[in-house]
Design a protein around this motif. Structure first.
Motif, mmCIF file in Angstrom:
data_model
loop_
_atom_site.group_PDB
_atom_site.id
_atom_site.type_symbol
_atom_site.label_atom_id
_atom_site.label_comp_id
_atom_site.label_asym_id
_atom_site.label_seq_id
_atom_site.Cartn_x
_atom_site.Cartn_y
_atom_site.Cartn_z
ATOM 1 N N ALA A 131 0.839 -1.187 0.000
ATOM 2 C CA ALA A 131 0.000 0.000 0.000
ATOM 3 C C ALA A 131 0.878 1.242 0.000
ATOM 4 O O ALA A 131 1.951 1.252 0.584
ATOM 5 C CB ALA A 131 -0.880 -0.003 1.242
ATOM 6 N N GLN A 132 0.382 2.243 -0.669
ATOM 7 C CA GLN A 132 1.103 3.502 -0.641
ATOM 8 C C GLN A 132 1.053 4.054 0.771
ATOM 9 O O GLN A 132 0.047 3.925 1.464
ATOM 10 C CB GLN A 132 0.464 4.498 -1.604
ATOM 11 N N GLN A 133 2.104 4.669 1.181
ATOM 12 C CA GLN A 133 2.162 5.230 2.522
ATOM 13 C C GLN A 133 1.521 6.606 2.598
ATOM 14 O O GLN A 133 1.352 7.147 3.662
ATOM 15 C CB GLN A 133 3.621 5.304 2.998
ATOM 16 N N MET A 134 1.171 7.176 1.463
ATOM 17 C CA MET A 134 0.546 8.498 1.422
ATOM 18 C C MET A 134 1.400 9.533 2.140
ATOM 19 O O MET A 134 0.966 10.188 3.078
ATOM 20 C CB MET A 134 -0.855 8.453 2.021
ATOM 21 N N THR A 135 2.633 9.641 1.693
ATOM 22 C CA THR A 135 3.570 10.555 2.347
ATOM 23 C C THR A 135 4.153 11.596 1.400
ATOM 24 O O THR A 135 5.070 12.318 1.786
ATOM 25 C CB THR A 135 4.723 9.773 3.001
ATOM 26 N N THR A 136 3.649 11.684 0.190
ATOM 27 C CA THR A 136 4.169 12.665 -0.755
ATOM 28 C C THR A 136 3.020 13.506 -1.306
ATOM 29 O O THR A 136 1.853 13.100 -1.265
ATOM 30 C CB THR A 136 4.886 11.997 -1.946
ATOM 31 N N ALA A 137 3.372 14.651 -1.854
ATOM 32 C CA ALA A 137 2.362 15.523 -2.459
ATOM 33 C C ALA A 137 1.585 14.787 -3.540
ATOM 34 O O ALA A 137 0.359 14.901 -3.618
ATOM 35 C CB ALA A 137 3.022 16.770 -3.031
ATOM 36 N N ALA A 138 2.264 14.019 -4.358
ATOM 37 C CA ALA A 138 1.594 13.295 -5.445
ATOM 38 C C ALA A 138 0.542 12.330 -4.914
ATOM 39 O O ALA A 138 -0.479 12.100 -5.565
ATOM 40 C CB ALA A 138 2.626 12.545 -6.280
ATOM 41 N N GLU A 139 0.761 11.774 -3.732
ATOM 42 C CA GLU A 139 -0.180 10.822 -3.148
ATOM 43 C C GLU A 139 -1.329 11.494 -2.405
ATOM 44 O O GLU A 139 -2.468 11.047 -2.481
ATOM 45 C CB GLU A 139 0.561 9.867 -2.206
ATOM 46 N N VAL A 140 -1.047 12.574 -1.675
ATOM 47 C CA VAL A 140 -2.103 13.189 -0.862
ATOM 48 C C VAL A 140 -2.885 14.279 -1.591
ATOM 49 O O VAL A 140 -4.028 14.554 -1.225
ATOM 50 C CB VAL A 140 -1.562 13.743 0.482
ATOM 51 N N ARG A 141 -2.299 14.886 -2.622
ATOM 52 C CA ARG A 141 -2.991 15.964 -3.338
ATOM 53 C C ARG A 141 -4.367 15.518 -3.865
ATOM 54 O O ARG A 141 -5.364 16.223 -3.622
ATOM 55 C CB ARG A 141 -2.148 16.514 -4.482
ATOM 56 N N PRO A 142 -4.491 14.379 -4.561
ATOM 57 C CA PRO A 142 -5.819 13.989 -5.053
ATOM 58 C C PRO A 142 -6.842 13.795 -3.935
ATOM 59 O O PRO A 142 -8.012 14.121 -4.100
ATOM 60 C CB PRO A 142 -5.562 12.669 -5.784
ATOM 61 N N ILE A 143 -6.394 13.303 -2.801
ATOM 62 C CA ILE A 143 -7.304 13.095 -1.669
ATOM 63 C C ILE A 143 -7.750 14.433 -1.108
ATOM 64 O O ILE A 143 -8.943 14.672 -0.883
ATOM 65 C CB ILE A 143 -6.624 12.237 -0.579
ATOM 66 N N LEU A 144 -6.805 15.330 -0.889
ATOM 67 C CA LEU A 144 -7.157 16.634 -0.327
ATOM 68 C C LEU A 144 -7.987 17.461 -1.299
ATOM 69 O O LEU A 144 -8.883 18.197 -0.872
ATOM 70 C CB LEU A 144 -5.908 17.379 0.121
ATOM 71 N N GLN A 145 -7.739 17.347 -2.588
ATOM 72 C CA GLN A 145 -8.566 18.068 -3.554
ATOM 73 C C GLN A 145 -9.991 17.530 -3.556
ATOM 74 O O GLN A 145 -10.948 18.295 -3.649
ATOM 75 C CB GLN A 145 -7.941 17.993 -4.947
ATOM 76 N N ALA A 146 -10.138 16.219 -3.432
ATOM 77 C CA ALA A 146 -11.469 15.607 -3.441
ATOM 78 C C ALA A 146 -12.240 15.852 -2.150
ATOM 79 O O ALA A 146 -13.465 15.781 -2.136
ATOM 80 C CB ALA A 146 -11.347 14.107 -3.683
#
Length: 134
Positions: free
Chosen positions: A18-33
């Motif tokens: 699983a992705q650790q969700m520790t980079t901008a590329a990983e968290v940006r889509p979640i925060l935008q949504a």
């Protein structure tokens, strides 16, 4: 006698990392949504509590979070460091209070800006009624 034999399918656990969700590329889509959930406001015990729980939960991948109350000066929301190298790097510490305490009824509008670890930024403005918890 006709006998139907259904094949037995065994799905072995495949090691999927699983992705650790520790980079901008990983968290940006979640925060935008989930932009509508970045903050919450609670009128509690004669105070306004401004919650940053959602942003704290996705803080890995962020360099900074700043906010302004009612168009006032920008204030840094200081977050715990990302817990890199652990199973839950975004976990919020048990002793962490993810809210700011303000005078009752004082928060009418909140401007929030997140700065990602790649230098990009995103922002949102919230009116009291839109983020006030019942």
């Amino acid at each position: 006698m006709l006998r139907c034999v259904l094949p037995f399918v065994f799905l072995a656990a495949t090691p999927i990392f699983a992705q650790q969700m520790t980079t901008a590329a990983e968290v940006r889509p979640i925060l935008q949504a989930t932009k509508g959930n970045w903050i919450a406001l609670r009128d509690y015990d004669g105070q306004d509590l401004l919650y940053f729980t959602h942003l704290e939960s996705w803080r890995c991948g962020l360099d900074r979070v700043v906010y302004a109350i009612n168009g006032g000066p920008l204030t840094d929301w200081l977050m715990e460091p990302c817990r890199e190298g652990t199973a839950q790097p975004n976990a919020i510490g048990a002793d962490r209070l993810p809210y700011a305490v303000l005078p009752a009824g004082s928060v009418q509008r909140v401007d929030v800006m997140v700065v990602y670890d790649d230098g990009t930024a995103d922002s949102a403005t919230y009116e009291r009624a839109a983020v006030l918890m019942p």
